[in-house]
Design a protein around this motif. Structure first.
Motif, PDB file in Angstrom:
ATOM      1  N   GLU A 146       0.693  -1.206   0.110  1.00 29.92           N
ATOM      2  CA  GLU A 146       0.021   0.113  -0.099  1.00 29.92           C
ATOM      3  C   GLU A 146       0.905   1.131  -0.014  1.00 29.92           C
ATOM      4  N   ARG A 149       2.076   1.646  -3.484  1.00 29.69           N
ATOM      5  CA  ARG A 149       0.851   2.080  -4.408  1.00 29.69           C
ATOM      6  C   ARG A 149       0.708   3.627  -4.125  1.00 29.69           C
ATOM      7  N   GLN A 150       0.590   4.017  -2.864  1.00 29.60           N
ATOM      8  CA  GLN A 150       0.494   5.603  -2.722  1.00 29.60           C
ATOM      9  C   GLN A 150       1.754   6.411  -3.225  1.00 29.60           C
ATOM     10  N   THR A 189      -3.048   2.432   5.861  1.00 26.47           N
ATOM     11  CA  THR A 189      -3.069   0.938   5.620  1.00 26.47           C
ATOM     12  C   THR A 189      -4.294   0.289   5.468  1.00 26.47           C
ATOM     13  N   PRO A 190      -4.207  -0.938   4.761  1.00 27.72           N
ATOM     14  CA  PRO A 190      -5.446  -1.426   4.652  1.00 27.72           C
ATOM     15  C   PRO A 190      -6.371  -1.711   5.752  1.00 27.72           C
TER      16      PRO A 190
END
Length: 360
Positions: free
Chosen positions: A249, A252-253, A306-307
């Protein structure tokens, strides 16, 4: 009964028959032209070729005074697929359905506009200064959705009127819509093969290809070319402490932040692991430093979500190099940026180093 009357009737019937034969031959020629056009539409290899066929060659083939193509593009997909924009002539890319609804309402059928009727639509379809006297507006429909429109305009008031048939135009619109969808699907597959699935930036394979082109162009035209190596600091600790889904994540960001910091024509790629590389054509040292620092500060300030809904912090180190005069290969620029990144790491991370000197 006058003896001339039967002869006159025969002559009139002959003229009528000849007129019908001429109309049949004209329709046959029209059918042949449309058939050839449809075959070419089906066989096109790129969106640029498709646009040229619809806007340039259709206009010449059918003796039109204007041709316009509107395509719905709310996500910028077509903008990315047409790297030659601005091109001449260019399709008009629409961010929403509003202009199409103004032309067709809820209908999905070809509209013929004759003089004295729907003058506002003529102006909307071709521009107020185009001075078209008649037009055909063809809706482009796929799977029940209106994806665009094709406009044919003429200065001849009798070219399109309510009595004209639309069979050929309807078929052309259907084939054009299929061709556009096919090209978009092909473009999606092509992009999938050159894009990193996690971060959305280009992958290493695409970068290796594109970098050689950028190097060649910079050398030939003698413009500056900057290269940035960007590396997320202590990324292994993020993975070890929070788990790989959190690390993914963060990657990705960061990829999104890099893309938002670049101009059209700049290139960003995931080089490997937590490392990204950026090429900035026609950018001098000061401009490249500004881009590197903008990305670094964005990462430093971001609360990475975070997820699970929590947040964490991360930083990034950047190495910057400019293409040296007389460089024999792109590897020289890449190596210089890599060494600058190593120096940034050695000096304590979360900084940009250009040519061995930290950016103040």
């Amino acid at each position: 009964m006058n003896a001339a009357d039967p002869q006159a009737k025969i002559q009139a019937l002959r003229r009528q028959l000849q007129s019908l034969l001429d109309a049949a031959k004209a329709n046959e020629r029209k059918l042949d032209r449309f058939d050839a056009l449809e075959r070419r539409l089906i066989a096109v290899e790129s969106l640029e070729e498709l646009v040229k066929l619809l806007l340039v060659e259709c206009r010449a083939e059918f003796g039109l005074d204007a041709a316009e193509l509107w395509l719905l593009d709310p996500d910028g997909e077509l903008q990315r697929a047409l790297p030659g924009l601005p091109m001449a002539p260019a399709p008009q890319l629409l961010a929403h359905h509003g202009p199409l609804r103004a032309l067709f309402g809820t209908a999905r059928t070809t509209r013929l506009i004759a003089p004295g009727h729907d003058e506002a639509l003529l102006a909307a379809a071709f521009g107020a200064g185009a001075r078209m006297r008649s037009a055909a507006l063809l809706p482009l429909v796929r799977q029940g959705l209106l994806i665009g429109s094709l406009h044919f305009g003429s200065s001849d008031a009798g070219r399109y009127d309510a009595s004209s048939g639309t069979k050929f135009l309807d078929r052309l619109a259907a084939i054009a819509a299929i061709a556009i969808e096919s090209m978009l699907n092909r473009e999606r597959l092509r992009r999938a093969g050159m894009t990193d699935g996690l971060t959305g930036v280009h992958n290493r394979r695409y970068f290796d290809h594109r970098s050689l082109i950028e190097f060649s162009q910079a050398v030939r035209h003698r413009y500056p070319l900057a290269c940035l190596f960007l590396d997320i600091d202590h990324f292994k600790a993020i993975n070890d402490g929070h788990g790989h889904p959190v690390g993914d994540e963060v990657l990705r960001q960061v990829g999104g932040m890099i893309l938002r910091s670049l101009r059209t024509g700049d290139l960003a790629a995931r080089y490997g692991g937590e490392e990204f590389v950026v090429l900035l054509p026609r950018t001098d040292l000061a401009g490249a430093r500004e881009v590197a620092e903008r990305i670094r500060l964005m990462v430093q300030a971001a609360p990475f979500v975070t997820p699970e809904g929590g947040t964490l912090s991360a930083t990034l180190s950047a190495g910057l190099a400019m293409l040296p005069a007389g460089a024999a290969s792109f590897a020289e620029l890449l190596g210089a940026a890599d060494r600058a990144l190593y120096e940034a790491k050695r000096q304590g991370r979360n900084r940009t180093v250009a040519g061995g000197a930290p950016v103040s």
